[in-house]
Write an enzyme that holds these catalytic residues in place. Structure first.
Site, short mmCIF file in Angstrom:
data_model
loop_
_atom_site.label_atom_id
_atom_site.label_comp_id
_atom_site.label_asym_id
_atom_site.label_seq_id
_atom_site.Cartn_x
_atom_site.Cartn_y
_atom_site.Cartn_z
N HIS A 71 0.85 -1.18 0.00
CA HIS A 71 0.00 0.00 0.00
C HIS A 71 0.89 1.24 0.00
O HIS A 71 2.05 1.20 0.41
CB HIS A 71 -0.92 0.00 1.22
CG HIS A 71 -2.02 -0.99 1.12
ND1 HIS A 71 -3.02 -1.10 2.05
CD2 HIS A 71 -2.28 -1.92 0.17
CE1 HIS A 71 -3.87 -2.05 1.69
NE2 HIS A 71 -3.44 -2.57 0.56
N GLU A 73 0.89 3.85 1.88
CA GLU A 73 1.37 4.22 3.22
C GLU A 73 2.59 3.40 3.61
O GLU A 73 3.57 3.93 4.13
CB GLU A 73 0.28 3.99 4.28
CG GLU A 73 -1.02 4.73 4.03
CD GLU A 73 -2.05 3.88 3.30
OE1 GLU A 73 -3.22 3.91 3.71
OE2 GLU A 73 -1.69 3.20 2.31
N CYS A 99 -5.99 1.22 5.73
CA CYS A 99 -6.50 -0.07 6.23
C CYS A 99 -5.89 -0.31 7.61
O CYS A 99 -5.00 0.42 8.05
CB CYS A 99 -6.13 -1.20 5.27
SG CYS A 99 -4.36 -1.62 5.28
N CYS A 102 -1.99 -0.80 7.59
CA CYS A 102 -1.26 0.47 7.43
C CYS A 102 -1.40 1.35 8.67
O CYS A 102 -0.46 2.04 9.04
CB CYS A 102 -1.71 1.20 6.17
SG CYS A 102 -1.12 0.40 4.66
#
Length: 145
Positions: A71, A73, A99, A102
């Protein structure tokens, strides 16, 4: 302009930059961008994609995101580890709401503020950030702003 208005103007600029950065992602289903800002300096950036050295294909033949795709992040936070910067006390700007995985990384990275522009049906990441005392700001990126 008061401090709050100034901060909001800055937030809008950085979230727009994160959205532009998302365009670097070669993921078909969803492009996400993230910036980490500290003392008015961008100290890291990331977008969702495969790990370094992997082919730039995020989805399998059934258009399912491959399990090893990172992801935005996570990419921005792990990039800090390879630099001389520290994310302690920083703000993260991310185009999608984080999410839960993260959110855990954001907490551990010492990030104190998260600004995001796209809501996700699951709020567990946002809830975890709030539980950790991180300021969470939703900022829409609609065309009329």
């Amino acid at each position: 302009m008061d401090h709050e208005a100034k901060q909001e103007a800055l937030d809008k600029r950085y979230i727009r930059m994160a959205a532009i950065w998302a365009e670097n992602s070669y993921c078909q289903r969803r492009q996400v961008g993230a910036l980490i800002v500290k003392d008015k300096m961008i100290i890291s950036d990331g977008y969702n994609g495969t790990p370094s050295g992997f082919e730039n294909v995020c989805e399998d033949e059934n258009n399912i995101t491959k399990p090893y795709v990172l992801h935005a992040e996570a990419n921005a936070i792990t990039k800090i580890a390879r630099s001389n910067n520290s994310s302690d006390g920083a703000t993260m700007y991310v185009t999608a709401s984080p999410c839960i995985e993260c959110a855990k990384l954001i907490i551990q990275a010492g990030i104190k503020r998260v600004v995001y522009s796209e809501k996700y049906r699951l709020e567990d990441g946002i809830n975890l950030l709030r539980r950790a005392g991180i300021e969470v700001v939703y900022l829409s990126l609609s065309a009329n702003e």
